[in-house]
Design an enzyme around this catalytic site. Structure first.
Site, PDB file in Angstrom:
ATOM      1  N   ASP A   1      71.509  21.176  51.522  1.00 12.37           N
ATOM      2  CA  ASP A   1      70.810  22.322  50.923  1.00 12.37           C
ATOM      3  C   ASP A   1      71.865  22.992  50.037  1.00 12.37           C
ATOM      4  O   ASP A   1      72.879  22.362  49.704  1.00 12.37           O
ATOM      5  CB  ASP A   1      70.255  23.276  51.998  1.00 12.37           C
ATOM      6  CG  ASP A   1      69.249  24.276  51.426  1.00 12.37           C
ATOM      7  OD1 ASP A   1      68.090  23.900  51.208  1.00 12.37           O
ATOM      8  OD2 ASP A   1      69.626  25.450  51.173  1.00 12.37           O
TER       9      ASP A   1
ATOM     10  N   LYS B   1      66.177  24.277  60.296  1.00 13.08           N
ATOM     11  CA  LYS B   1      67.113  24.618  59.213  1.00 13.08           C
ATOM     12  C   LYS B   1      68.388  25.144  59.834  1.00 13.08           C
ATOM     13  O   LYS B   1      68.370  25.683  60.935  1.00 13.08           O
ATOM     14  CB  LYS B   1      66.524  25.713  58.311  1.00 13.08           C
ATOM     15  CG  LYS B   1      67.181  25.800  56.950  1.00 13.08           C
ATOM     16  CD  LYS B   1      66.563  24.815  55.990  1.00 13.08           C
ATOM     17  CE  LYS B   1      67.292  24.748  54.676  1.00 13.08           C
ATOM     18  NZ  LYS B   1      66.523  23.941  53.703  1.00 13.08           N
TER      19      LYS B   1
HETATM   20  P1  NDP Z   1      73.075  23.398  45.071  1.00 10.40           P
HETATM   21  O1  NDP Z   1      74.087  24.067  45.897  1.00 10.40           O
HETATM   22  O2  NDP Z   1      73.285  21.994  44.654  1.00 10.40           O
HETATM   23  O3  NDP Z   1      72.788  24.232  43.763  1.00 10.40           O
HETATM   24  C1  NDP Z   1      72.349  25.552  43.819  1.00 10.40           C
HETATM   25  C2  NDP Z   1      72.307  26.117  42.417  1.00 10.40           C
HETATM   26  O4  NDP Z   1      71.721  27.397  42.440  1.00 10.40           O
HETATM   27  C3  NDP Z   1      73.682  26.303  41.822  1.00 10.40           C
HETATM   28  O5  NDP Z   1      73.614  26.176  40.440  1.00 10.40           O
HETATM   29  C4  NDP Z   1      74.025  27.716  42.236  1.00 10.40           C
HETATM   30  O6  NDP Z   1      75.017  28.323  41.402  1.00 10.40           O
HETATM   31  C5  NDP Z   1      72.694  28.396  42.093  1.00 10.40           C
HETATM   32  N1  NDP Z   1      72.599  29.496  43.065  1.00 10.40           N
HETATM   33  C6  NDP Z   1      72.698  29.410  44.400  1.00 10.40           C
HETATM   34  N2  NDP Z   1      72.594  30.611  44.990  1.00 10.40           N
HETATM   35  C7  NDP Z   1      72.457  31.479  43.980  1.00 10.40           C
HETATM   36  C8  NDP Z   1      72.311  32.866  43.925  1.00 10.40           C
HETATM   37  N3  NDP Z   1      72.290  33.611  45.039  1.00 10.40           N
HETATM   38  N4  NDP Z   1      72.168  33.428  42.701  1.00 10.40           N
HETATM   39  C9  NDP Z   1      72.181  32.663  41.573  1.00 10.40           C
HETATM   40  N5  NDP Z   1      72.335  31.336  41.556  1.00 10.40           N
HETATM   41  C10 NDP Z   1      72.461  30.756  42.746  1.00 10.40           C
HETATM   42  O7  NDP Z   1      71.713  23.529  45.892  1.00 10.40           O
HETATM   43  P2  NDP Z   1      70.354  22.713  45.726  1.00 10.40           P
HETATM   44  O8  NDP Z   1      70.130  22.349  44.315  1.00 10.40           O
HETATM   45  O9  NDP Z   1      70.337  21.666  46.759  1.00 10.40           O
HETATM   46  O10 NDP Z   1      69.286  23.813  46.178  1.00 10.40           O
HETATM   47  C11 NDP Z   1      68.633  24.683  45.255  1.00 10.40           C
HETATM   48  C12 NDP Z   1      67.357  25.204  45.880  1.00 10.40           C
HETATM   49  O11 NDP Z   1      66.495  24.105  46.195  1.00 10.40           O
HETATM   50  C13 NDP Z   1      67.529  25.960  47.203  1.00 10.40           C
HETATM   51  O12 NDP Z   1      66.527  26.949  47.285  1.00 10.40           O
HETATM   52  C14 NDP Z   1      67.265  24.885  48.248  1.00 10.40           C
HETATM   53  O13 NDP Z   1      66.848  25.449  49.467  1.00 10.40           O
HETATM   54  C15 NDP Z   1      66.132  24.134  47.572  1.00 10.40           C
HETATM   55  N6  NDP Z   1      65.890  22.767  48.016  1.00 10.40           N
HETATM   56  C16 NDP Z   1      66.876  21.827  48.041  1.00 10.40           C
HETATM   57  C17 NDP Z   1      66.582  20.536  48.431  1.00 10.40           C
HETATM   58  C18 NDP Z   1      67.601  19.459  48.389  1.00 10.40           C
HETATM   59  O14 NDP Z   1      67.239  18.306  48.664  1.00 10.40           O
HETATM   60  N7  NDP Z   1      68.852  19.719  48.047  1.00 10.40           N
HETATM   61  C19 NDP Z   1      65.239  20.162  48.886  1.00 10.40           C
HETATM   62  C20 NDP Z   1      64.259  21.199  48.758  1.00 10.40           C
HETATM   63  C21 NDP Z   1      64.601  22.448  48.360  1.00 10.40           C
HETATM   64  P3  NDP Z   1      76.532  28.394  41.928  1.00 10.40           P
HETATM   65  O15 NDP Z   1      77.002  26.979  41.993  1.00 10.40           O
HETATM   66  O16 NDP Z   1      77.234  29.220  40.916  1.00 10.40           O
HETATM   67  O17 NDP Z   1      76.469  29.048  43.278  1.00 10.40           O
HETATM   68  O1  2IT Z   2      64.641  22.549  51.759  1.00  6.09           O
HETATM   69  C1  2IT Z   2      64.627  21.325  51.973  1.00  6.09           C
HETATM   70  O2  2IT Z   2      63.573  20.702  52.100  1.00  6.09           O
HETATM   71  C2  2IT Z   2      65.911  20.622  52.024  1.00  6.09           C
HETATM   72  N1  2IT Z   2      66.946  21.258  51.835  1.00  6.09           N
HETATM   73  C3  2IT Z   2      65.946  19.157  52.318  1.00  6.09           C
HETATM   74  C4  2IT Z   2      65.851  18.913  53.808  1.00  6.09           C
HETATM   75  C5  2IT Z   2      66.044  17.483  54.239  1.00  6.09           C
HETATM   76  O3  2IT Z   2      66.017  17.279  55.466  1.00  6.09           O
HETATM   77  O4  2IT Z   2      66.198  16.583  53.419  1.00  6.09           O
END
Ligand code: NDP
Ligand code: 2IT
Length: 444
Positions: A166, A126
Protein backbone atom coordinates in the site's frame (compact mmCIF):
# COMPACT_ATOMS: atom_id res chain seq x y z
CA UNK A 1 -33.96 6.07 14.23
CA UNK A 2 -33.36 3.45 11.53
CA UNK A 3 -31.24 0.41 12.37
CA UNK A 4 -28.49 1.69 10.04
CA UNK A 5 -28.43 5.09 11.75
CA UNK A 6 -28.36 3.47 15.19
CA UNK A 7 -25.29 1.47 14.21
CA UNK A 8 -23.59 4.54 12.71
CA UNK A 9 -24.23 6.49 15.93
CA UNK A 10 -22.80 3.63 17.94
CA UNK A 11 -19.66 3.47 15.78
CA UNK A 12 -19.07 7.20 16.24
CA UNK A 13 -19.56 6.93 20.01
CA UNK A 14 -17.42 3.83 20.49
CA UNK A 15 -14.60 4.87 18.16
CA UNK A 16 -13.96 8.54 18.95
CA UNK A 17 -11.21 10.39 17.05
CA UNK A 18 -11.44 8.08 14.02
CA UNK A 19 -13.09 10.37 11.42
CA UNK A 20 -11.96 8.36 8.39
CA UNK A 21 -13.43 5.19 9.88
CA UNK A 22 -16.72 7.00 10.56
CA UNK A 23 -16.73 8.31 6.98
CA UNK A 24 -16.22 4.84 5.47
CA UNK A 25 -18.84 3.20 7.71
CA UNK A 26 -21.40 5.92 6.98
CA UNK A 27 -20.90 5.70 3.25
CA UNK A 28 -21.34 1.93 3.20
CA UNK A 29 -24.16 1.53 5.73
CA UNK A 30 -26.34 4.36 4.40
CA UNK A 31 -26.32 2.81 0.95
CA UNK A 32 -27.29 -0.58 2.38
CA UNK A 33 -30.66 0.77 3.61
CA UNK A 34 -32.66 -0.95 0.83
CA UNK A 35 -31.13 -4.36 1.62
CA UNK A 36 -31.39 -3.88 5.37
CA UNK A 37 -35.07 -2.96 4.98
CA UNK A 38 -35.74 -6.42 3.53
CA UNK A 39 -34.10 -8.29 6.43
CA UNK A 40 -34.35 -5.83 9.30
CA UNK A 41 -35.80 -8.13 11.98
CA UNK A 42 -33.27 -10.85 11.35
CA UNK A 43 -30.31 -8.45 11.06
CA UNK A 44 -31.27 -6.78 14.35
CA UNK A 45 -31.74 -10.09 16.17
CA UNK A 46 -28.39 -11.38 14.90
CA UNK A 47 -26.66 -7.99 15.39
CA UNK A 48 -25.39 -8.41 11.87
CA UNK A 49 -24.39 -4.79 11.29
CA UNK A 50 -22.83 -4.49 14.76
CA UNK A 51 -20.66 -7.50 13.93
CA UNK A 52 -19.86 -6.08 10.49
CA UNK A 53 -18.46 -2.82 11.91
CA UNK A 54 -16.41 -4.48 14.67
CA UNK A 55 -13.11 -5.99 13.53
CA UNK A 56 -12.67 -9.66 14.39
CA UNK A 57 -9.22 -8.84 15.77
CA UNK A 58 -6.96 -5.77 16.08
CA UNK A 59 -3.25 -5.99 16.84
CA UNK A 60 -1.19 -2.96 17.87
CA UNK A 61 2.50 -3.39 18.61
CA UNK A 62 5.84 -1.71 19.25
CA UNK A 63 8.33 -1.61 16.37
CA UNK A 64 11.82 -0.67 17.59
CA UNK A 65 14.58 -0.27 14.98
CA UNK A 66 18.07 1.23 14.82
CA UNK A 67 19.04 3.97 12.34
CA UNK A 68 22.41 4.33 10.58
CA UNK A 69 23.77 6.45 13.45
CA UNK A 70 22.97 3.87 16.09
CA UNK A 71 19.90 5.75 17.32
CA UNK A 72 16.92 3.61 18.32
CA UNK A 73 13.45 4.65 17.08
CA UNK A 74 10.10 3.29 18.15
CA UNK A 75 7.14 3.16 15.76
CA UNK A 76 3.70 1.67 16.21
CA UNK A 77 2.58 -1.27 14.08
CA UNK A 78 -1.04 -2.28 13.37
CA UNK A 79 -2.92 -5.15 11.79
CA UNK A 80 -6.69 -5.04 11.77
CA UNK A 81 -8.23 -8.41 10.82
CA UNK A 82 -11.67 -7.13 9.99
CA UNK A 83 -13.73 -9.89 8.45
CA UNK A 84 -12.93 -13.47 7.41
CA UNK A 85 -16.43 -14.58 6.37
CA UNK A 86 -15.46 -15.31 2.77
CA UNK A 87 -11.72 -16.01 3.00
CA UNK A 88 -8.46 -15.32 4.82
CA UNK A 89 -7.91 -11.67 5.77
CA UNK A 90 -6.33 -9.85 2.84
CA UNK A 91 -5.15 -6.29 2.47
CA UNK A 92 -2.13 -4.05 2.30
CA UNK A 93 0.33 -2.56 4.76
CA UNK A 94 0.60 1.23 4.77
CA UNK A 95 3.83 2.88 5.90
CA UNK A 96 3.22 6.61 6.31
CA UNK A 97 3.54 9.05 9.23
CA UNK A 98 -0.23 9.73 9.09
CA UNK A 99 -1.08 6.10 9.96
CA UNK A 100 -3.15 5.55 13.10
CA UNK A 101 -5.74 2.97 14.15
CA UNK A 102 -8.65 4.90 12.59
CA UNK A 103 -6.94 5.05 9.18
CA UNK A 104 -6.19 1.32 9.26
CA UNK A 105 -9.78 0.57 10.30
CA UNK A 106 -11.25 2.65 7.47
CA UNK A 107 -9.02 0.84 4.99
CA UNK A 108 -9.77 -2.58 6.49
CA UNK A 109 -13.51 -1.92 6.44
CA UNK A 110 -13.44 -0.87 2.78
CA UNK A 111 -11.33 -3.92 1.98
CA UNK A 112 -14.10 -6.31 3.10
CA UNK A 113 -16.45 -5.16 0.34
CA UNK A 114 -13.74 -4.58 -2.27
CA UNK A 115 -12.43 -8.10 -1.81
CA UNK A 116 -15.94 -9.52 -2.03
CA UNK A 117 -16.49 -7.63 -5.32
CA UNK A 118 -13.48 -9.34 -6.92
CA UNK A 119 -15.43 -12.61 -6.79
CA UNK A 120 -12.40 -14.29 -5.22
CA UNK A 121 -12.26 -15.92 -1.75
CA UNK A 122 -10.57 -13.21 0.33
CA UNK A 123 -11.66 -11.56 3.58
CA UNK A 124 -10.83 -8.01 4.65
CA UNK A 125 -7.84 -6.72 6.61
CA UNK A 126 -5.31 -3.90 6.65
CA UNK A 127 -2.17 -2.96 8.53
CA UNK A 128 0.77 -0.64 8.63
CA UNK A 129 2.79 1.71 10.73
CA UNK A 130 3.44 5.40 11.32
CA UNK A 131 7.01 4.77 10.08
CA UNK A 132 8.10 7.24 7.37
CA UNK A 133 10.16 5.49 4.66
CA UNK A 134 11.11 8.80 2.99
CA UNK A 135 14.81 9.56 3.11
CA UNK A 136 15.73 6.29 4.85
CA UNK A 137 18.64 4.14 3.67
CA UNK A 138 17.99 0.61 2.41
CA UNK A 139 19.49 -0.73 5.63
CA UNK A 140 17.14 1.38 7.75
CA UNK A 141 14.16 0.19 5.69
CA UNK A 142 15.33 -3.40 6.22
CA UNK A 143 15.77 -2.87 9.96
CA UNK A 144 12.25 -1.50 10.24
CA UNK A 145 10.71 -4.24 8.06
CA UNK A 146 12.43 -7.03 10.00
CA UNK A 147 11.32 -5.63 13.34
CA UNK A 148 7.78 -5.07 12.06
CA UNK A 149 7.56 -8.63 10.72
CA UNK A 150 9.00 -10.14 13.90
CA UNK A 151 5.74 -9.27 15.67
CA UNK A 152 3.39 -9.43 12.66
CA UNK A 153 4.52 -13.00 11.85
CA UNK A 154 2.70 -14.25 14.97
CA UNK A 155 -0.64 -13.15 13.54
CA UNK A 156 -0.53 -13.93 9.80
CA UNK A 157 -0.20 -16.98 7.55
CA UNK A 158 -0.96 -18.12 4.00
CA UNK A 159 -4.39 -19.44 5.11
CA UNK A 160 -4.96 -16.87 7.88
CA UNK A 161 -4.00 -13.38 6.77
CA UNK A 162 -1.99 -12.36 3.71
CA UNK A 163 -0.69 -8.75 3.74
CA UNK A 164 0.54 -6.84 0.67
CA UNK A 165 1.66 -3.38 -0.43
CA UNK A 166 0.00 0.00 0.00
CA UNK A 167 1.34 3.56 0.41
CA UNK A 168 5.04 3.32 1.28
CA UNK A 169 5.15 -0.46 0.90
CA UNK A 170 6.37 -1.77 -2.44
CA UNK A 171 8.47 -4.66 -3.72
CA UNK A 172 11.53 -3.70 -1.62
CA UNK A 173 9.62 -3.69 1.66
CA UNK A 174 7.66 -6.86 0.82
CA UNK A 175 10.98 -8.59 0.03
CA UNK A 176 12.51 -7.71 3.40
CA UNK A 177 9.34 -8.73 5.23
CA UNK A 178 9.10 -12.02 3.33
CA UNK A 179 12.74 -12.84 4.13
CA UNK A 180 12.15 -12.24 7.83
CA UNK A 181 8.91 -14.26 7.89
CA UNK A 182 10.61 -17.23 6.23
CA UNK A 183 13.49 -17.05 8.67
CA UNK A 184 11.22 -16.92 11.72
CA UNK A 185 8.72 -19.57 10.63
CA UNK A 186 11.05 -21.80 8.59
CA UNK A 187 8.31 -21.92 5.97
CA UNK A 188 8.28 -20.80 2.35
CA UNK A 189 4.61 -19.96 1.86
CA UNK A 190 2.55 -17.34 0.06
CA UNK A 191 2.16 -15.28 3.22
CA UNK A 192 2.58 -11.94 1.44
CA UNK A 193 1.64 -10.81 -2.07
CA UNK A 194 3.45 -8.34 -4.27
CA UNK A 195 6.56 -10.47 -3.88
CA UNK A 196 9.50 -10.32 -6.28
CA UNK A 197 9.18 -12.56 -9.33
CA UNK A 198 12.01 -14.95 -8.33
CA UNK A 199 10.31 -15.89 -5.06
CA UNK A 200 6.66 -16.37 -5.82
CA UNK A 201 5.49 -12.98 -7.04
CA UNK A 202 2.92 -12.81 -9.82
CA UNK A 203 3.54 -11.21 -13.16
CA UNK A 204 1.26 -8.18 -13.60
CA UNK A 205 0.77 -7.59 -9.85
CA UNK A 206 2.89 -4.43 -10.04
CA UNK A 207 0.70 -3.08 -12.84
CA UNK A 208 -2.59 -4.50 -11.60
CA UNK A 209 -4.19 -1.67 -9.62
CA UNK A 210 -3.54 1.00 -12.25
CA UNK A 211 -4.33 -1.29 -15.20
CA UNK A 212 -7.49 -2.53 -13.46
CA UNK A 213 -8.59 1.06 -12.84
CA UNK A 214 -8.39 1.73 -16.56
CA UNK A 215 -10.09 -1.54 -17.55
CA UNK A 216 -13.14 -0.82 -15.42
CA UNK A 217 -13.24 2.86 -16.37
CA UNK A 218 -13.05 1.92 -20.04
CA UNK A 219 -15.92 -0.55 -19.62
CA UNK A 220 -18.09 2.00 -17.82
CA UNK A 221 -17.43 4.57 -20.56
CA UNK A 222 -18.03 1.99 -23.30
CA UNK A 223 -21.45 1.23 -21.79
CA UNK A 224 -22.21 4.97 -22.03
CA UNK A 225 -21.04 5.08 -25.65
CA UNK A 226 -17.89 7.01 -24.81
CA UNK A 227 -14.54 6.04 -26.32
CA UNK A 228 -11.63 6.53 -23.93
CA UNK A 229 -9.23 7.03 -26.84
CA UNK A 230 -8.50 10.70 -27.39
CA UNK A 231 -9.71 11.75 -23.93
CA UNK A 232 -7.69 14.03 -21.63
CA UNK A 233 -7.06 12.59 -18.16
CA UNK A 234 -5.84 14.15 -14.92
CA UNK A 235 -4.13 11.77 -12.50
CA UNK A 236 -2.99 12.60 -8.97
CA UNK A 237 -0.19 10.71 -7.22
CA UNK A 238 3.04 9.40 -8.68
CA UNK A 239 3.29 6.05 -6.93
CA UNK A 240 2.42 2.49 -7.88
CA UNK A 241 -1.24 3.09 -8.71
CA UNK A 242 -0.72 6.40 -10.53
CA UNK A 243 2.19 5.18 -12.67
CA UNK A 244 0.39 2.13 -14.05
CA UNK A 245 -2.88 4.03 -14.46
CA UNK A 246 -0.99 6.52 -16.63
CA UNK A 247 0.73 3.73 -18.57
CA UNK A 248 -2.52 1.89 -19.37
CA UNK A 249 -4.41 5.12 -20.16
CA UNK A 250 -1.75 5.94 -22.73
CA UNK A 251 -1.91 2.43 -24.20
CA UNK A 252 -5.66 2.93 -24.61
CA UNK A 253 -5.05 6.15 -26.55
CA UNK A 254 -5.86 8.73 -23.87
CA UNK A 255 -3.63 11.67 -22.95
CA UNK A 256 -2.65 12.04 -19.29
CA UNK A 257 -1.50 15.56 -18.48
CA UNK A 258 -0.90 15.59 -14.71
CA UNK A 259 0.61 13.72 -11.78
CA UNK A 260 1.60 14.74 -8.24
CA UNK A 261 3.45 13.79 -5.09
CA UNK A 262 3.19 15.12 -1.56
CA UNK A 263 5.31 18.18 -2.36
CA UNK A 264 4.00 19.31 -5.74
CA UNK A 265 2.45 18.52 -9.09
CA UNK A 266 3.25 18.38 -12.79
CA UNK A 267 1.20 19.68 -15.70
CA UNK A 268 2.59 18.37 -18.97
CA UNK A 269 0.37 19.41 -21.90
CA UNK A 270 2.33 17.05 -24.19
CA UNK A 271 1.31 14.07 -22.05
CA UNK A 272 3.24 12.59 -19.11
CA UNK A 273 6.52 10.90 -20.11
CA UNK A 274 5.97 7.56 -18.40
CA UNK A 275 9.55 6.30 -18.80
CA UNK A 276 10.86 9.47 -17.16
CA UNK A 277 8.31 9.25 -14.35
CA UNK A 278 9.26 5.62 -13.64
CA UNK A 279 12.94 6.52 -13.62
CA UNK A 280 12.33 9.32 -11.07
CA UNK A 281 9.96 7.42 -8.79
CA UNK A 282 10.81 3.70 -9.14
CA UNK A 283 14.58 3.91 -9.65
CA UNK A 284 15.83 7.15 -8.07
CA UNK A 285 13.04 7.50 -5.47
CA UNK A 286 13.33 11.25 -6.12
CA UNK A 287 10.97 14.26 -6.16
CA UNK A 288 8.84 15.38 -9.13
CA UNK A 289 10.91 18.57 -9.63
CA UNK A 290 13.33 16.31 -11.55
CA UNK A 291 10.65 15.79 -14.20
CA UNK A 292 11.26 19.23 -15.72
CA UNK A 293 14.61 18.32 -17.26
CA UNK A 294 13.96 17.48 -20.90
CA UNK A 295 10.23 18.36 -20.88
CA UNK A 296 10.15 21.90 -22.33
CA UNK A 297 6.40 22.49 -21.97
CA UNK A 298 5.93 20.88 -18.56
CA UNK A 299 5.23 22.96 -15.46
CA UNK A 300 5.93 22.12 -11.83
CA UNK A 301 4.02 23.76 -8.97
CA UNK A 302 4.45 23.29 -5.25
CA UNK A 303 1.44 22.15 -3.25
CA UNK A 304 -1.69 20.65 -4.73
CA UNK A 305 -3.58 21.60 -7.89
CA UNK A 306 -4.04 18.80 -10.44
CA UNK A 307 -7.84 19.19 -10.37
CA UNK A 308 -7.59 22.74 -11.73
CA UNK A 309 -6.50 21.40 -15.12
CA UNK A 310 -9.37 20.81 -17.60
CA UNK A 311 -9.94 17.11 -18.33
CA UNK A 312 -12.56 14.57 -19.41
CA UNK A 313 -11.63 11.97 -16.80
CA UNK A 314 -10.19 12.44 -13.29
CA UNK A 315 -8.31 9.60 -11.61
CA UNK A 316 -7.33 10.40 -8.00
CA UNK A 317 -4.53 7.92 -7.18
CA UNK A 318 -2.72 9.40 -4.15
CA UNK A 319 -4.54 9.21 -0.82
CA UNK A 320 -7.80 9.67 1.11
CA UNK A 321 -9.80 12.92 0.96
CA UNK A 322 -7.53 14.50 -1.66
CA UNK A 323 -10.38 15.60 -3.96
CA UNK A 324 -12.47 18.21 -2.15
CA UNK A 325 -15.75 19.96 -2.93
CA UNK A 326 -13.89 22.93 -4.45
CA UNK A 327 -11.92 20.55 -6.64
CA UNK A 328 -15.13 18.79 -7.70
CA UNK A 329 -16.72 22.15 -8.65
CA UNK A 330 -13.69 23.07 -10.68
CA UNK A 331 -13.70 19.70 -12.47
CA UNK A 332 -17.39 20.03 -13.31
CA UNK A 333 -16.94 23.63 -14.47
CA UNK A 334 -14.17 22.36 -16.75
CA UNK A 335 -16.48 19.71 -18.25
CA UNK A 336 -15.35 16.47 -16.59
CA UNK A 337 -17.32 13.37 -17.62
CA UNK A 338 -16.06 10.68 -15.24
CA UNK A 339 -14.23 10.29 -11.94
CA UNK A 340 -12.76 6.88 -11.01
CA UNK A 341 -11.07 6.42 -7.65
CA UNK A 342 -7.65 4.75 -7.86
CA UNK A 343 -6.79 5.62 -4.25
CA UNK A 344 -8.92 4.51 -1.29
CA UNK A 345 -11.65 7.08 -0.44
CA UNK A 346 -9.86 9.95 -2.24
CA UNK A 347 -13.05 11.97 -2.71
CA UNK A 348 -14.51 13.78 0.31
CA UNK A 349 -18.13 13.12 1.27
CA UNK A 350 -19.41 16.48 0.02
CA UNK A 351 -17.41 16.27 -3.21
CA UNK A 352 -18.82 12.80 -3.90
CA UNK A 353 -22.38 14.03 -3.34
CA UNK A 354 -21.78 17.01 -5.62
CA UNK A 355 -20.34 14.92 -8.45
CA UNK A 356 -23.29 12.56 -8.26
CA UNK A 357 -25.82 15.42 -8.25
CA UNK A 358 -24.13 16.80 -11.34
CA UNK A 359 -24.57 13.48 -13.15
CA UNK A 360 -20.84 12.75 -13.37
CA UNK A 361 -20.04 9.04 -13.89
CA UNK A 362 -18.43 8.07 -10.58
CA UNK A 363 -16.68 4.77 -9.85
CA UNK A 364 -15.94 4.32 -6.13
CA UNK A 365 -12.61 2.98 -4.94
CA UNK A 366 -13.81 -0.39 -3.76
CA UNK A 367 -14.78 -1.18 -7.34
CA UNK A 368 -12.31 0.94 -9.29
CA UNK A 369 -9.08 -0.11 -7.54
CA UNK A 370 -10.03 -3.74 -6.84
CA UNK A 371 -7.68 -4.98 -9.57
CA UNK A 372 -4.71 -4.83 -7.19
CA UNK A 373 -6.13 -7.11 -4.55
CA UNK A 374 -7.75 -9.33 -7.19
CA UNK A 375 -4.33 -9.94 -8.71
CA UNK A 376 -2.96 -10.54 -5.21
CA UNK A 377 -5.54 -13.32 -4.92
CA UNK A 378 -4.28 -14.68 -8.25
CA UNK A 379 -0.77 -14.59 -6.76
CA UNK A 380 -2.08 -16.66 -3.83
CA UNK A 381 -3.55 -19.18 -6.28
CA UNK A 382 -0.25 -19.50 -8.13
CA UNK A 383 1.62 -19.94 -4.83
CA UNK A 384 -0.82 -22.67 -3.73
CA UNK A 385 -0.37 -24.66 -6.90
CA UNK A 386 3.36 -23.81 -7.01
CA UNK A 387 3.09 -22.61 -10.60
CA UNK A 388 3.57 -19.34 -12.46
CA UNK A 389 1.18 -17.96 -15.02
CA UNK A 390 2.31 -15.73 -17.89
CA UNK A 391 1.85 -11.96 -17.89
CA UNK A 392 -0.81 -12.24 -20.58
CA UNK A 393 -2.73 -14.91 -18.62
CA UNK A 394 -2.83 -12.82 -15.45
CA UNK A 395 -3.59 -9.60 -17.32
CA UNK A 396 -6.48 -11.28 -19.19
CA UNK A 397 -7.92 -12.57 -15.89
CA UNK A 398 -7.56 -9.10 -14.36
CA UNK A 399 -9.41 -7.56 -17.28
CA UNK A 400 -12.17 -10.17 -17.05
CA UNK A 401 -12.54 -9.54 -13.32
CA UNK A 402 -12.80 -5.76 -13.76
CA UNK A 403 -15.30 -5.96 -16.63
CA UNK A 404 -17.46 -8.40 -14.64
CA UNK A 405 -17.18 -6.24 -11.57
CA UNK A 406 -18.55 -3.25 -13.47
CA UNK A 407 -21.57 -5.22 -14.65
CA UNK A 408 -22.20 -6.65 -11.17
CA UNK A 409 -22.30 -3.23 -9.52
CA UNK A 410 -24.33 -1.79 -12.38
CA UNK A 411 -26.92 -4.57 -12.01
CA UNK A 412 -27.01 -4.26 -8.21
CA UNK A 413 -27.69 -0.52 -8.55
CA UNK A 414 -30.48 -1.17 -11.07
CA UNK A 415 -32.04 -3.92 -8.94
CA UNK A 416 -32.60 -1.41 -6.12
CA UNK A 417 -33.66 1.46 -8.43
CA UNK A 418 -30.40 3.38 -8.15
CA UNK A 419 -29.54 3.12 -11.84
CA UNK A 420 -26.09 4.58 -12.51
CA UNK A 421 -25.24 4.99 -8.83
CA UNK A 422 -22.15 2.79 -8.63
CA UNK A 423 -21.54 3.68 -4.99
CA UNK A 424 -24.80 2.04 -3.99
CA UNK A 425 -24.21 -0.77 -6.49
CA UNK A 426 -20.71 -1.55 -5.19
CA UNK A 427 -21.68 -1.42 -1.54
CA UNK A 428 -24.72 -3.65 -2.01
CA UNK A 429 -23.03 -6.16 -4.33
CA UNK A 430 -20.01 -6.38 -2.01
CA UNK A 431 -22.16 -6.69 1.10
CA UNK A 432 -24.58 -9.36 -0.13
CA UNK A 433 -22.00 -12.13 -0.36
CA UNK A 434 -20.38 -11.26 2.99
CA UNK A 435 -23.80 -11.09 4.64
CA UNK A 436 -24.83 -14.51 3.29
CA UNK A 437 -21.57 -16.04 4.49
CA UNK A 438 -21.92 -14.45 7.93
CA UNK A 439 -25.50 -15.66 8.33
CA UNK A 440 -24.57 -19.20 7.26
CA UNK A 441 -21.66 -19.38 9.72
CA UNK A 442 -23.69 -18.66 12.83
CA UNK A 443 -22.93 -16.15 15.56
CA UNK A 444 -19.16 -15.75 15.32
P1 NDP B 1 2.67 4.78 -3.25
O1 NDP B 1 3.33 4.92 -1.94
O2 NDP B 1 3.32 3.99 -4.31
O3 NDP B 1 2.34 6.20 -3.86
C1 NDP B 1 1.55 7.12 -3.18
C2 NDP B 1 1.55 8.43 -3.95
O4 NDP B 1 0.63 9.32 -3.36
C3 NDP B 1 2.88 9.13 -3.91
O5 NDP B 1 3.05 9.88 -5.06
C4 NDP B 1 2.76 10.00 -2.68
O6 NDP B 1 3.65 11.13 -2.70
C5 NDP B 1 1.32 10.44 -2.78
N1 NDP B 1 0.79 10.67 -1.43
C6 NDP B 1 0.72 9.78 -0.42
N2 NDP B 1 0.21 10.32 0.69
C7 NDP B 1 -0.03 11.60 0.38
C8 NDP B 1 -0.54 12.68 1.09
N3 NDP B 1 -0.93 12.56 2.37
N4 NDP B 1 -0.67 13.86 0.43
C9 NDP B 1 -0.28 13.98 -0.87
N5 NDP B 1 0.24 12.99 -1.60
C10 NDP B 1 0.35 11.82 -0.99
O7 NDP B 1 1.22 4.19 -2.92
P2 NDP B 1 0.18 3.48 -3.90
O8 NDP B 1 0.27 4.05 -5.26
O9 NDP B 1 0.31 2.03 -3.71
O10 NDP B 1 -1.20 3.90 -3.22
C11 NDP B 1 -1.94 5.06 -3.62
C12 NDP B 1 -3.38 4.90 -3.20
O11 NDP B 1 -3.94 3.74 -3.83
C13 NDP B 1 -3.61 4.68 -1.70
O12 NDP B 1 -4.85 5.25 -1.35
C14 NDP B 1 -3.71 3.16 -1.58
O13 NDP B 1 -4.43 2.78 -0.44
C15 NDP B 1 -4.48 2.85 -2.85
N6 NDP B 1 -4.39 1.49 -3.37
C16 NDP B 1 -3.20 0.88 -3.61
C17 NDP B 1 -3.17 -0.39 -4.13
C18 NDP B 1 -1.90 -1.06 -4.49
O14 NDP B 1 -1.96 -2.17 -5.05
N7 NDP B 1 -0.73 -0.48 -4.26
C19 NDP B 1 -4.41 -1.15 -4.37
C20 NDP B 1 -5.61 -0.40 -4.15
C21 NDP B 1 -5.58 0.86 -3.65
P3 NDP B 1 4.99 11.06 -1.82
O15 NDP B 1 5.83 9.99 -2.45
O16 NDP B 1 5.57 12.42 -1.93
O17 NDP B 1 4.56 10.71 -0.43
O1 2IT C 1 -6.04 -1.18 -0.96
C1 2IT C 1 -5.74 -2.26 -1.50
O2 2IT C 1 -6.59 -2.96 -2.06
C2 2IT C 1 -4.33 -2.66 -1.51
N1 2IT C 1 -3.50 -1.91 -1.00
C3 2IT C 1 -3.93 -3.96 -2.11
C4 2IT C 1 -4.16 -5.09 -1.13
C5 2IT C 1 -3.64 -6.44 -1.57
O3 2IT C 1 -3.78 -7.36 -0.75
O4 2IT C 1 -3.13 -6.60 -2.67
Amino acid sequence: MSYVNEVIAQVIKENPNEPEFHQAVKEVLLSLEPVVAQHEAQFRRDALLERLVNPERQVKFRVPWIDDNGQVHVNTGYRVQFNSAIGPYKGGLRLHPSVNLGIIKFLGFEQIFKNSLTGLPIGGGKGGSDFDPKGKSDREIMAFCQSFMTELSKHIGADTDVPAGDIGTGAREIGYMFGQYKRLQNQFTGVLTGKGLPFGGSLARTEATGYGLLYITQEMLRCHNIDIAGKTICVSGAGNVAIYAIEKAQQLGAKVVTCSDSTGWIYDPDGIDIALLKEIKEVKRARLTEYLAGRPNAQYNDGRGVWSIPCDIALPCATQNELTLDDAKQLVANGVTAVSEGANMPTTEDATAYLQEQGILFLPAKAANAGGVATSALEMSQNSERLHWTFDEVDAMLKGIMVNLYHNIDEAAKKYNFDGNYIVGANIAGFEKVMEAMMAQGIV
